[in-house]
Write an enzyme that holds these catalytic residues in place. Structure first.
Site, PDB file in Angstrom:
ATOM      1  N   ASN A 289      -3.090-109.663 -57.223  1.00 18.56           N
ATOM      2  CA  ASN A 289      -2.090-109.312 -56.217  1.00 18.56           C
ATOM      3  C   ASN A 289      -2.683-108.329 -55.215  1.00 18.56           C
ATOM      4  O   ASN A 289      -3.369-107.383 -55.592  1.00 18.56           O
ATOM      5  CB  ASN A 289      -0.882-108.671 -56.919  1.00 18.56           C
ATOM      6  CG  ASN A 289       0.315-108.496 -56.017  1.00 18.56           C
ATOM      7  OD1 ASN A 289       0.792-109.448 -55.420  1.00 18.56           O
ATOM      8  ND2 ASN A 289       0.817-107.277 -55.915  1.00 18.56           N
TER       9      ASN A 289
ATOM     10  N   GLU B  68      -4.669-104.833 -55.910  1.00 12.18           N
ATOM     11  CA  GLU B  68      -5.272-104.079 -54.797  1.00 12.18           C
ATOM     12  C   GLU B  68      -6.680-103.561 -55.117  1.00 12.18           C
ATOM     13  O   GLU B  68      -6.974-102.381 -54.983  1.00 12.18           O
ATOM     14  CB  GLU B  68      -4.355-102.936 -54.372  1.00 12.18           C
ATOM     15  CG  GLU B  68      -2.979-103.413 -53.929  1.00 12.18           C
ATOM     16  CD  GLU B  68      -2.037-102.270 -53.562  1.00 12.18           C
ATOM     17  OE1 GLU B  68      -2.459-101.095 -53.588  1.00 12.18           O
ATOM     18  OE2 GLU B  68      -0.870-102.562 -53.246  1.00 12.18           O
TER      19      GLU B  68
ATOM     20  N   HIS C 209       3.710-107.206 -46.582  1.00 14.10           N
ATOM     21  CA  HIS C 209       4.315-106.049 -45.915  1.00 14.10           C
ATOM     22  C   HIS C 209       3.964-106.121 -44.425  1.00 14.10           C
ATOM     23  O   HIS C 209       2.906-105.656 -44.004  1.00 14.10           O
ATOM     24  CB  HIS C 209       3.799-104.747 -46.526  1.00 14.10           C
ATOM     25  CG  HIS C 209       4.083-104.613 -47.985  1.00 14.10           C
ATOM     26  ND1 HIS C 209       5.362-104.543 -48.492  1.00 14.10           N
ATOM     27  CD2 HIS C 209       3.253-104.557 -49.062  1.00 14.10           C
ATOM     28  CE1 HIS C 209       5.309-104.442 -49.808  1.00 14.10           C
ATOM     29  NE2 HIS C 209       4.038-104.447 -50.173  1.00 14.10           N
TER      30      HIS C 209
ATOM     31  N   GLU D 200       5.914-109.278 -52.533  1.00 15.02           N
ATOM     32  CA  GLU D 200       6.519-107.988 -52.184  1.00 15.02           C
ATOM     33  C   GLU D 200       7.014-108.006 -50.739  1.00 15.02           C
ATOM     34  O   GLU D 200       6.841-107.040 -49.999  1.00 15.02           O
ATOM     35  CB  GLU D 200       5.499-106.854 -52.366  1.00 15.02           C
ATOM     36  CG  GLU D 200       4.921-106.773 -53.758  1.00 15.02           C
ATOM     37  CD  GLU D 200       3.937-105.615 -53.938  1.00 15.02           C
ATOM     38  OE1 GLU D 200       3.965-104.668 -53.122  1.00 15.02           O
ATOM     39  OE2 GLU D 200       3.137-105.673 -54.884  1.00 15.02           O
TER      40      GLU D 200
ATOM     41  N   ASP E 181       8.510-107.608 -47.306  1.00 16.39           N
ATOM     42  CA  ASP E 181       9.438-106.848 -46.461  1.00 16.39           C
ATOM     43  C   ASP E 181       8.844-106.804 -45.054  1.00 16.39           C
ATOM     44  O   ASP E 181       7.636-106.722 -44.889  1.00 16.39           O
ATOM     45  CB  ASP E 181       9.761-105.448 -47.008  1.00 16.39           C
ATOM     46  CG  ASP E 181       8.533-104.603 -47.327  1.00 16.39           C
ATOM     47  OD1 ASP E 181       7.411-104.986 -46.942  1.00 16.39           O
ATOM     48  OD2 ASP E 181       8.694-103.551 -47.967  1.00 16.39           O
TER      49      ASP E 181
END
Length: 440
Positions: free
Chosen positions: A197, A156, A234, A263, A265
């Site tokens: 990432n 990030e 996300h 990640e 979701d």
């Protein structure tokens, strides 16, 4: 890993990935996510918290369904090195040892990140911060040297507008810190894949995506050791799966790096959520260099955003429709929703200097349908000049096209049809957005 940031709310139709994967369902289909993914040459993993490993339903689901593990928080800087050069391996080793005992691979997450840093890091001057960063990478990667398949080396590092995040690393070490971190990581463990990432790098035409792409392009051109890019994934109603997601993955892979969904979701429930999970799975299957998918948690009740119910198992460890969609897609099907329903997927088929062609595939669910409709939204000043294989109507703005069958709309269970259109770009190459498919 995600920061504890608020996700944008809003009502935006769920989108599908850019390409369908079509194949005959195997005669003996795999019955778990990990096994099904392995048969397609991918992994299917999950983020794990050490504190839940004592819960029997949690570990039973983990052990049965997944073949790769990421520590949710236990391998971050504040957990591993709370005081300078004093390391605490206990909870991280607990996750690592459980995974390896089950024959699972382990992803390392994360080495250099602006968040979840112990307080002492922020007080360091330039020389000491550089030394501390390199030492942290050496010590952490060295602890599991040769045993962790991939590391999120830097996490990030970009803002939404494509500028560098103003972190302590950026402030004191400058733009070069990312390259320094990757070079240190290669020296620390030459056998681990080294990943950058981030979140919100899923839409190809987004400023942040383009900034990360340029960095990776520069690194590969200059021989900076980067092996993979992690797409967190996300998604929610205000930030749905983009229609050009497959394009994004493919474009990064074309730079010679692997891509991983790290990640995943997706907020929602029922078939709307299932459609987006299916789209992500289809996109990964369609890109040879997509290694696999990690969902960010085993069960909704332990998700970092439990109110969004974003995972594949509910709070009682029951499989959700999204689970069924993912498993069916991994097994070579399309993971269709139930009776009386349909899904839509988009792909760009041609592009010229001033226009592009798009194609939408409409597929029936598990029972026949007699008609269908869906919407296609373009972005002004784009306009649709031509359509085929459907009957369109337009809203007053001229940007939302509702498409219905051109004549007989009957589709047998699992059957598909398609319609197409030409978009005059007028300087804007944003991919059209699909609404939900409705059928009767």
């Amino acid at each position: 890993m995600i920061g504890r940031r608020a996700l944008t709310a809003g009502v935006v139709a769920a989108l599908s990935a850019a390409a369908l994967v079509t194949a005959a369902t195997p005669a003996s289909a795999a019955t778990t996510l990990g096994a099904a993914a392995a048969e397609r040459g991918k992994y299917f993993g999950v983020a794990v918290a050490a504190g839940h490993l004592g819960e029997s339903d949690y570990t039973a689901t983990l052990n049965r369904e997944f073949r790769s593990v990421t520590a949710e928080n236990e391998m971050k800087w504040d957990a591993l090195e709370p005081n300078r050069n004093q390391f605490n391996w206990g909870n991280a080793d607990r996750i690592f040892n459980h995974a390896r005992g089950q024959g699972m691979a382990v992803r390392g997450h994360t080495l250099v990140w602006h968040s979840q840093l112990p307080g002492w890091v922020g007080g360091l001057d330039t020389s000491n911060l550089r030394s501390a960063m390199v030492n942290h990478i050496n010590q952490v990667m060295g602890h599991w040297r040769g045993q962790i398949t991939a590391w999120d080396v830097v996490n990030e590092a970009f803002e939404e507008n494509g500028s560098r995040r103003n972190s302590v690393f950026q402030q004191r070490l400058g733009d070069g810190y990312i390259e320094e971190a990757f070079r240190a990581a290669r020296a620390a463990d030459p056998n681990a894949k080294l990943c950058y990432n981030d979140y919100n790098i899923d839409r190809w035409d987004y400023a942040k995506t383009q900034a990360v792409y340029r960095m990776v392009q520069d690194f590969t051109a200059r021989g900076v050791p980067i092996d993979c890019v992690g797409f967190q994934g996300h998604f929610n109603s205000g930030n749905p799966l983009p229609s050009n997601y497959h394009t994004t993955l493919g474009n990064f892979a074309s730079l010679g790096v692997d891509v991983q969904i790290t990640e995943l979701d997706i907020a929602g429930s029922g078939q709307t959520q299932a459609e987006q999970f299916r789209g992500v799975t289809q996109a990964c299957l369609a890109v040879a260099r997509c290694n696999g998918i990690t969902v960010w948690g085993v069960t909704d009740k332990y998700s970092w955003r439990p109110g969004d119910t974003p995972l594949l198992f509910d709070g009682n460890y029951n499989k959700k429709p999204a689970y069924d969609a993912v498993l069916a897609t991994l097994n070579g099907g399309t993971g269709e929703p139930g009776p009386g329903s349909c899904t839509v997927t988009y792909q760009e088929t041609n592009r010229w200097g001033d226009r592009f062609n798009g194609q939408v595939t409409v597929r029936a669910g598990t029972s026949a349908i007699s008609t269908w409709s869906t919407t296609v939204t373009i972005t002004s000043p784009q306009r649709v000049s031509t359509t085929w294989n459907g009957t369109p109507s337009w809203d007053s703005s001229g940007t939302v096209m509702t498409m219905r069958p051109n004549g007989n709309g009957n589709l047998a269970p699992g059957a598909s049809t398609s319609f197409g259109f030409t978009v005059m770009a007028n300087g804007n190459w944003t991919a059209p957005r699909l609404g939900a498919c409705t059928a009767s």
